[in-house]
Design a protein around this motif. Structure first.
Motif, short mmCIF file in Angstrom:
data_model
loop_
_atom_site.label_atom_id
_atom_site.label_comp_id
_atom_site.label_asym_id
_atom_site.label_seq_id
_atom_site.Cartn_x
_atom_site.Cartn_y
_atom_site.Cartn_z
N UNK A 57 35.19 59.76 3.51
CA UNK A 57 35.20 60.02 2.06
C UNK A 57 35.60 58.75 1.30
N UNK A 58 36.60 58.05 1.78
CA UNK A 58 37.06 56.83 1.12
C UNK A 58 36.03 55.71 1.25
N UNK A 59 35.43 55.58 2.43
CA UNK A 59 34.46 54.51 2.68
C UNK A 59 33.09 54.83 2.07
N UNK A 60 32.89 56.08 1.73
CA UNK A 60 31.61 56.57 1.17
C UNK A 60 30.41 56.16 2.04
N UNK A 61 30.59 56.24 3.33
CA UNK A 61 29.50 55.98 4.26
C UNK A 61 29.82 56.64 5.60
N UNK A 62 28.79 56.84 6.40
CA UNK A 62 29.02 57.34 7.74
C UNK A 62 29.61 56.21 8.57
N UNK A 63 30.58 56.55 9.39
CA UNK A 63 31.24 55.54 10.22
C UNK A 63 30.71 55.63 11.65
N UNK A 64 30.37 54.49 12.20
CA UNK A 64 29.87 54.38 13.56
C UNK A 64 31.07 54.20 14.48
N UNK A 65 31.30 55.14 15.41
CA UNK A 65 32.49 55.05 16.27
C UNK A 65 32.50 53.83 17.19
N UNK A 66 31.36 53.16 17.33
CA UNK A 66 31.33 51.94 18.15
C UNK A 66 31.57 50.68 17.31
N UNK A 67 31.45 50.81 16.00
CA UNK A 67 31.60 49.65 15.11
C UNK A 67 32.81 49.71 14.19
N UNK A 68 33.25 50.90 13.83
CA UNK A 68 34.32 51.05 12.86
C UNK A 68 35.60 51.52 13.55
N UNK A 69 36.69 50.83 13.22
CA UNK A 69 37.97 51.15 13.83
C UNK A 69 39.07 51.16 12.78
N UNK A 70 40.09 51.94 13.07
CA UNK A 70 41.29 51.99 12.25
C UNK A 70 42.37 51.22 13.00
N UNK A 71 43.04 50.33 12.29
CA UNK A 71 44.17 49.62 12.87
C UNK A 71 45.42 50.12 12.16
N UNK A 72 46.31 50.72 12.92
CA UNK A 72 47.58 51.18 12.36
C UNK A 72 48.63 50.11 12.64
N UNK A 89 44.40 50.51 8.35
CA UNK A 89 43.36 49.63 7.82
C UNK A 89 42.06 49.92 8.55
N UNK A 90 41.02 50.22 7.79
CA UNK A 90 39.70 50.51 8.33
C UNK A 90 38.84 49.26 8.24
N UNK A 96 29.89 40.18 9.67
CA UNK A 96 29.24 40.02 8.37
C UNK A 96 29.43 41.22 7.44
N UNK A 97 30.00 42.30 7.95
CA UNK A 97 30.22 43.48 7.11
C UNK A 97 31.56 43.37 6.42
N UNK A 98 31.59 43.61 5.13
CA UNK A 98 32.81 43.44 4.35
C UNK A 98 33.64 44.71 4.24
N UNK A 99 33.29 45.74 5.00
CA UNK A 99 34.04 47.00 4.94
C UNK A 99 35.51 46.75 5.24
N UNK A 100 36.37 47.13 4.32
CA UNK A 100 37.81 47.03 4.52
C UNK A 100 38.47 47.98 3.54
N UNK A 101 39.20 48.94 4.08
CA UNK A 101 39.97 49.87 3.26
C UNK A 101 41.35 49.97 3.88
N UNK A 102 42.34 50.19 3.04
CA UNK A 102 43.71 50.32 3.55
C UNK A 102 44.39 51.52 2.88
N UNK A 103 45.11 52.25 3.69
CA UNK A 103 45.97 53.33 3.21
C UNK A 103 47.40 52.91 3.56
#
Length: 107
Positions: A57-72, A89-90, A96-103
């Motif tokens: 919901x926050x990233x507004x995109x489908x997340x690929x479990x092989x490419x997207x990770x959360x670092x706590x 931090x997502x 080259x992908x600029x996806x970065x979100x933090x809670x």
């Protein structure tokens, strides 16, 4: 098809720490930031995990479990207390992908 350059999980963790260090002072409470500064050398940790709930919901995109990770990032518990997660931090492994979100803790 062009090859995609990926961060290793260790590099991803280092990247997340860089982001955390840059933004923590502005996003944590003064007490949490001070606690982290006092104890990060002995109790600091970072865990690389599959994305937890709420990220799509926050990233507004489908997340690929092989490419997207959360670092706590946080501090290990003391005297039987639970670990304190200071930031989630997502990131994408694609360099080259600029996806970065933090809670942040407390937000």
């Amino acid at each position: 098809m062009q090859d995609v350059e990926l961060w290793s999980l260790d590099e991803l963790c280092d990247h997340a720490f860089d982001i955390f260090e840059e933004l923590a002072v502005d996003n944590l409470s003064a007490a949490d930031y001070q606690r982290y500064q006092l104890h990060y050398e002995t109790r600091g940790y970072a865990d690389v995990l599959p994305p937890g709930e709420g990220w799509e919901e926050l990233a507004t995109q489908d997340l690929d479990p092989e490419l997207h990770f959360e670092v706590q990032i946080g501090l290990t518990g003391e005297e039987g207390n639970a670990d304190m997660v200071l930031a989630r931090i997502l990131l994408s492994r694609e360099k080259d992908e600029s996806l970065c979100h933090a809670l942040w803790r407390g937000q």
